[in-house]
Design an enzyme around this catalytic site. Structure first.
Site, PDB file in Angstrom:
ATOM      1  N   VAL A 163       0.851  -1.188   0.000  1.00  0.00           N
ATOM      2  CA  VAL A 163       0.000   0.000   0.000  1.00  0.00           C
ATOM      3  C   VAL A 163       0.890   1.242   0.000  1.00  0.00           C
ATOM      4  O   VAL A 163       1.650   1.462   0.939  1.00  0.00           O
ATOM      5  CB  VAL A 163      -0.931   0.031   1.235  1.00  0.00           C
ATOM      6  CG1 VAL A 163      -1.779   1.312   1.222  1.00  0.00           C
ATOM      7  CG2 VAL A 163      -1.825  -1.195   1.261  1.00  0.00           C
ATOM      8  N   LYS A 164       0.817   1.998  -1.087  1.00  0.00           N
ATOM      9  CA  LYS A 164       1.568   3.265  -1.146  1.00  0.00           C
ATOM     10  C   LYS A 164       0.888   4.295  -2.035  1.00  0.00           C
ATOM     11  O   LYS A 164       0.830   5.475  -1.700  1.00  0.00           O
ATOM     12  CB  LYS A 164       3.018   3.038  -1.590  1.00  0.00           C
ATOM     13  CG  LYS A 164       3.227   2.135  -2.791  1.00  0.00           C
ATOM     14  CD  LYS A 164       4.683   1.732  -2.915  1.00  0.00           C
ATOM     15  CE  LYS A 164       4.887   0.688  -3.999  1.00  0.00           C
ATOM     16  NZ  LYS A 164       6.267   0.157  -3.987  1.00  0.00           N
TER      17      LYS A 164
ATOM     18  N   ASP B  93       0.988  -6.778  -9.317  1.00  0.00           N
ATOM     19  CA  ASP B  93       0.898  -5.343  -9.045  1.00  0.00           C
ATOM     20  C   ASP B  93      -0.557  -4.947  -8.780  1.00  0.00           C
ATOM     21  O   ASP B  93      -1.464  -5.394  -9.482  1.00  0.00           O
ATOM     22  CB  ASP B  93       1.453  -4.564 -10.246  1.00  0.00           C
ATOM     23  CG  ASP B  93       1.939  -3.177  -9.870  1.00  0.00           C
ATOM     24  OD1 ASP B  93       1.339  -2.563  -8.981  1.00  0.00           O
ATOM     25  OD2 ASP B  93       2.930  -2.725 -10.472  1.00  0.00           O
ATOM     26  N   ILE B  94      -0.752  -4.117  -7.769  1.00  0.00           N
ATOM     27  CA  ILE B  94      -2.090  -3.623  -7.435  1.00  0.00           C
ATOM     28  C   ILE B  94      -2.180  -2.119  -7.703  1.00  0.00           C
ATOM     29  O   ILE B  94      -3.018  -1.645  -8.460  1.00  0.00           O
ATOM     30  CB  ILE B  94      -2.439  -3.912  -5.958  1.00  0.00           C
ATOM     31  CG1 ILE B  94      -2.328  -5.410  -5.662  1.00  0.00           C
ATOM     32  CG2 ILE B  94      -3.840  -3.389  -5.642  1.00  0.00           C
ATOM     33  CD1 ILE B  94      -3.242  -6.281  -6.499  1.00  0.00           C
TER      34      ILE B  94
ATOM     35  N   LYS C 173      -8.723   6.267 -17.984  1.00  0.00           N
ATOM     36  CA  LYS C 173     -10.120   6.714 -17.984  1.00  0.00           C
ATOM     37  C   LYS C 173     -10.196   8.222 -18.191  1.00  0.00           C
ATOM     38  O   LYS C 173     -11.067   8.708 -18.932  1.00  0.00           O
ATOM     39  CB  LYS C 173     -10.788   6.328 -16.662  1.00  0.00           C
ATOM     40  CG  LYS C 173     -12.228   6.824 -16.552  1.00  0.00           C
ATOM     41  CD  LYS C 173     -12.927   6.307 -15.313  1.00  0.00           C
ATOM     42  CE  LYS C 173     -14.365   6.815 -15.258  1.00  0.00           C
ATOM     43  NZ  LYS C 173     -15.130   6.216 -14.148  1.00  0.00           N
TER      44      LYS C 173
ATOM     45  N   ARG D 197       5.086  -9.403 -44.371  1.00  0.00           N
ATOM     46  CA  ARG D 197       4.934  -8.704 -45.651  1.00  0.00           C
ATOM     47  C   ARG D 197       3.487  -8.718 -46.126  1.00  0.00           C
ATOM     48  O   ARG D 197       2.988  -7.737 -46.651  1.00  0.00           O
ATOM     49  CB  ARG D 197       5.843  -9.351 -46.706  1.00  0.00           C
ATOM     50  CG  ARG D 197       7.327  -9.118 -46.432  1.00  0.00           C
ATOM     51  CD  ARG D 197       8.188  -9.707 -47.534  1.00  0.00           C
ATOM     52  NE  ARG D 197       8.029 -11.149 -47.598  1.00  0.00           N
ATOM     53  CZ  ARG D 197       8.080 -11.870 -48.722  1.00  0.00           C
ATOM     54  NH1 ARG D 197       8.241 -11.260 -49.883  1.00  0.00           N
ATOM     55  NH2 ARG D 197       7.965 -13.182 -48.691  1.00  0.00           N
TER      56      ARG D 197
ATOM     57  N   HIS E 227       2.373 -25.944 -48.719  1.00  0.00           N
ATOM     58  CA  HIS E 227       1.015 -25.578 -48.334  1.00  0.00           C
ATOM     59  C   HIS E 227       0.507 -26.392 -47.138  1.00  0.00           C
ATOM     60  O   HIS E 227      -0.561 -26.991 -47.185  1.00  0.00           O
ATOM     61  CB  HIS E 227       0.080 -25.706 -49.533  1.00  0.00           C
ATOM     62  CG  HIS E 227       0.511 -24.888 -50.708  1.00  0.00           C
ATOM     63  ND1 HIS E 227       0.632 -23.514 -50.648  1.00  0.00           N
ATOM     64  CD2 HIS E 227       0.901 -25.250 -51.959  1.00  0.00           C
ATOM     65  CE1 HIS E 227       1.052 -23.062 -51.823  1.00  0.00           C
ATOM     66  NE2 HIS E 227       1.230 -24.087 -52.627  1.00  0.00           N
TER      67      HIS E 227
ATOM     68  N   GLY F 287      10.069 -25.067 -54.543  1.00  0.00           N
ATOM     69  CA  GLY F 287       9.412 -23.961 -53.866  1.00  0.00           C
ATOM     70  C   GLY F 287       8.923 -24.296 -52.475  1.00  0.00           C
ATOM     71  O   GLY F 287       8.151 -23.536 -51.877  1.00  0.00           O
TER      72      GLY F 287
ATOM     73  N   ARG G 194     -12.599 -40.399 -49.395  1.00  0.00           N
ATOM     74  CA  ARG G 194     -11.354 -41.125 -49.147  1.00  0.00           C
ATOM     75  C   ARG G 194     -10.847 -41.850 -50.395  1.00  0.00           C
ATOM     76  O   ARG G 194      -9.641 -41.936 -50.627  1.00  0.00           O
ATOM     77  CB  ARG G 194     -11.575 -42.103 -47.985  1.00  0.00           C
ATOM     78  CG  ARG G 194     -10.308 -42.529 -47.291  1.00  0.00           C
ATOM     79  CD  ARG G 194     -10.608 -43.002 -45.881  1.00  0.00           C
ATOM     80  NE  ARG G 194     -11.111 -41.920 -45.055  1.00  0.00           N
ATOM     81  CZ  ARG G 194     -10.336 -40.992 -44.487  1.00  0.00           C
ATOM     82  NH1 ARG G 194      -9.025 -41.032 -44.656  1.00  0.00           N
ATOM     83  NH2 ARG G 194     -10.866 -40.041 -43.766  1.00  0.00           N
TER      84      ARG G 194
ATOM     85  N   ASP H  34     -14.260 -49.465 -51.025  1.00  0.00           N
ATOM     86  CA  ASP H  34     -13.794 -48.970 -52.327  1.00  0.00           C
ATOM     87  C   ASP H  34     -12.315 -48.582 -52.305  1.00  0.00           C
ATOM     88  O   ASP H  34     -11.602 -48.753 -53.307  1.00  0.00           O
ATOM     89  CB  ASP H  34     -14.661 -47.804 -52.809  1.00  0.00           C
ATOM     90  CG  ASP H  34     -14.887 -46.733 -51.752  1.00  0.00           C
ATOM     91  OD1 ASP H  34     -14.327 -46.830 -50.644  1.00  0.00           O
ATOM     92  OD2 ASP H  34     -15.659 -45.784 -52.039  1.00  0.00           O
TER      93      ASP H  34
END
Length: 500
Positions: free
Chosen positions: A62-63, A122-123, A134, A207, A264, A293, A424, A454
């Site tokens: 408290v300060k 921190d308070i 504000k 970029r 990709h 690439g 699939r 299949d």
């Protein structure tokens, strides 16, 4: 007329002496507390207890929580009632508040006790920041040392503009929100709490995003330890970073020398071997067209042999735990090629976040591996030892292929990959086409169960000998019967690897 005042109480004292001297030169009186006061008292700073008439208490807990401080910050200057109240209470206004917070983040990044973490919550700091933010129409709130120069420049030109005060206000609330989120997450044990408080710090602007017309940036979690070091090449793009992450995640799955090529977000060639040279050759041979690439990741040091071969093709990025001097001499001749040193042992994230319109999806990352599989062998033909090795390799890689995914491999390399299809059997046809004649005698892996036989029929036409898949379909028996008809061994894993 009251003298203008600046309250300065900072944990990060970078540049604060010069800033305070600059404010004093502009006629400001400095008030401060704690370690900041000890630093600034030589410049005539006033200690907070002299303002409040109340000593620091409870080991400094408290300060600044006092009407003489918050009244001076919160008073609306063009409200006569507010100003009369200040006059009656003998409270001076505070025009600039310079505060950054106790080092909670750095405390929990090093060995610590929970009591030490609590003491670094921190308070008074957040309370002063919020009061000043504000009342930003009348008070400038400064939480970032990077803004000291801006403040002094505007004061030199006359006064701090309302536009700057609004910008500083928004930054202040981001500062306290991030601080509170870090604390909340530290003490939260619930994986999926009622509110999700995420905070990330911007590492860099990119970029562009997926396309040149899309803006993008890279953010990291505040506690993320970046195990990467870019040694050469131009800046990374949005797609580069995603591809690099996918390549690195997959190559970390292997204990033996391994090389992964990605395009990709999907592997296009994966090879393992007794040496890293052998692994690279196999990854390249897996698909010499698609690697062009692409991004290539190694789990061993890149040497001159691999460097010479890679220098002959166009690559975007090479990731590796290290590069020999000879390899760097070869690869740095390519101006735009990015060379990134990575920490192969860096632990993976535990959760995965995906944005949707108006919200987020969050899930545990898929950390299940072949070791977690509950293998069963429902067909008449059982796998040989080498076929089991190939099945393990294929199952490791299919986890990183977009669903519906089908992959064909031997025990050393991928041969064909069919990613991201709406059915699939379509994915199987793509993988088989990619493998060509190499499919004969190979293993086919599926990231999920077969709803019908299949895919087995397509595999049989191509000469596939082993299929590894999840199992669990109500029509499993149809696929088992098809395998038995064609003399194919089928392995069930009991684990699905959807990847969307």
């Amino acid at each position: 007329m009251m003298k203008k005042r600046a309250l300065i109480s900072v944990s990060d004292k970078q540049g604060v002496e010069d800033f305070a001297k600059g404010l004093i030169a502009k006629g400001y009186e400095i008030i401060s507390t704690g370690g900041t006061y000890d630093l600034l008292k030589q410049y005539g700073a006033i200690n907070i207890p002299e303002i409040t008439g109340f000593p620091e208490a409870l080991d400094g807990r408290v300060k600044t929580l006092h009407p003489a401080i918050h009244g001076g910050i919160l008073a609306v200057r063009d409200n006569p009632t507010h100003m009369t109240t200040l006059s009656d209470l003998a409270i001076n206004t505070i025009d600039i508040v310079v505060v950054n917070l106790y080092p909670f983040k750095s405390t929990i990044q090093k060995p610590h006790t929970q009591a030490e973490a609590v003491e670094n919550i921190d308070i008074g700091g957040p309370a002063m920041i919020r009061s000043a933010a504000k009342n930003h129409a009348h008070v400038a709130i400064v939480v970032d040392p990077a803004d000291y120069e801006l403040i002094l420049d505007e004061l030199a030109a006359g006064d701090i503009s309302i536009e700057t005060k609004k910008s500083l206000m928004a930054k202040a609330f981001r500062h306290t929100a991030a601080y509170d989120a870090l604390i909340a997450n530290y003490f939260t044990n619930d994986t999926y709490p009622e509110t999700l408080t995420l905070t990330y710090e911007k590492k860099q602007n990119l970029r562009y995003g997926e396309n040149p017309h899309q803006k993008a940036a890279l953010y990291h979690h505040p506690l993320h330890t970046d195990g990467t070091n870019k040694l050469h090449g131009k800046e990374l793009s949005y797609i580069n970073i995603g591809d690099a992450d996918a390549a690195l995640s997959l190559v970390k799955e292997f204990e033996t020398p391994a090389v992964v090529a990605v395009k990709h977000y999907c592997p296009c060639g994966v090879g393992v071997g007794d040496t890293i040279q052998q692994a690279y050759d196999r990854a390249y041979e897996a698909d010499p067209t698609s690697i062009f690439g692409g991004i290539v990741a190694f789990n061993r040091e890149v040497d001159e042999y691999c460097a010479k071969k890679m220098s002959n093709i166009f690559l975007e990025i090479i990731l590796a735990p290290s590069f020999t001097k000879g390899a760097l001499d070869i690869l740095t001749k390519k101006k735009n090629l990015r060379l990134i040193q990575v920490d192969i042992n860096e632990p993976a994230d535990q959760s995965q976040v995906t944005s949707i319109t108006g919200g987020l999806l969050i899930q545990e990352k898929d950390h299940h591996t072949y070791k977690d599989a509950n293998l069963s062998f429902p067909t008449k033909r059982k796998p040989t030892e080498s076929e089991l090795k190939a099945a393990k390799f294929a199952w490791t890689v299919i986890k990183y292929v977009k669903s519906n995914g089908i992959l064909i491999a031997n025990e050393h390399m991928t041969l064909g990959i069919g990613p991201g299809q709406t059915n699939r059997v379509g994915a199987a046809k793509i993988a088989i086409a990619g493998a060509g004649q190499r499919a004969k005698g190979a293993v086919l892996a599926s990231d999920a169960m077969f709803p019908m036989p299949d895919t087995v029929e397509e595999a049989a036409k191509a000469g596939i000998e082993v299929i590894i898949q999840t199992g669990g379909s109500i029509k499993d028996q149809d696929s088992i019967d098809a395998c038995d008809k064609h003399g194919i061994c089928m392995i069930f894993t009991g684990i699905r690897h959807f990847r969307h």
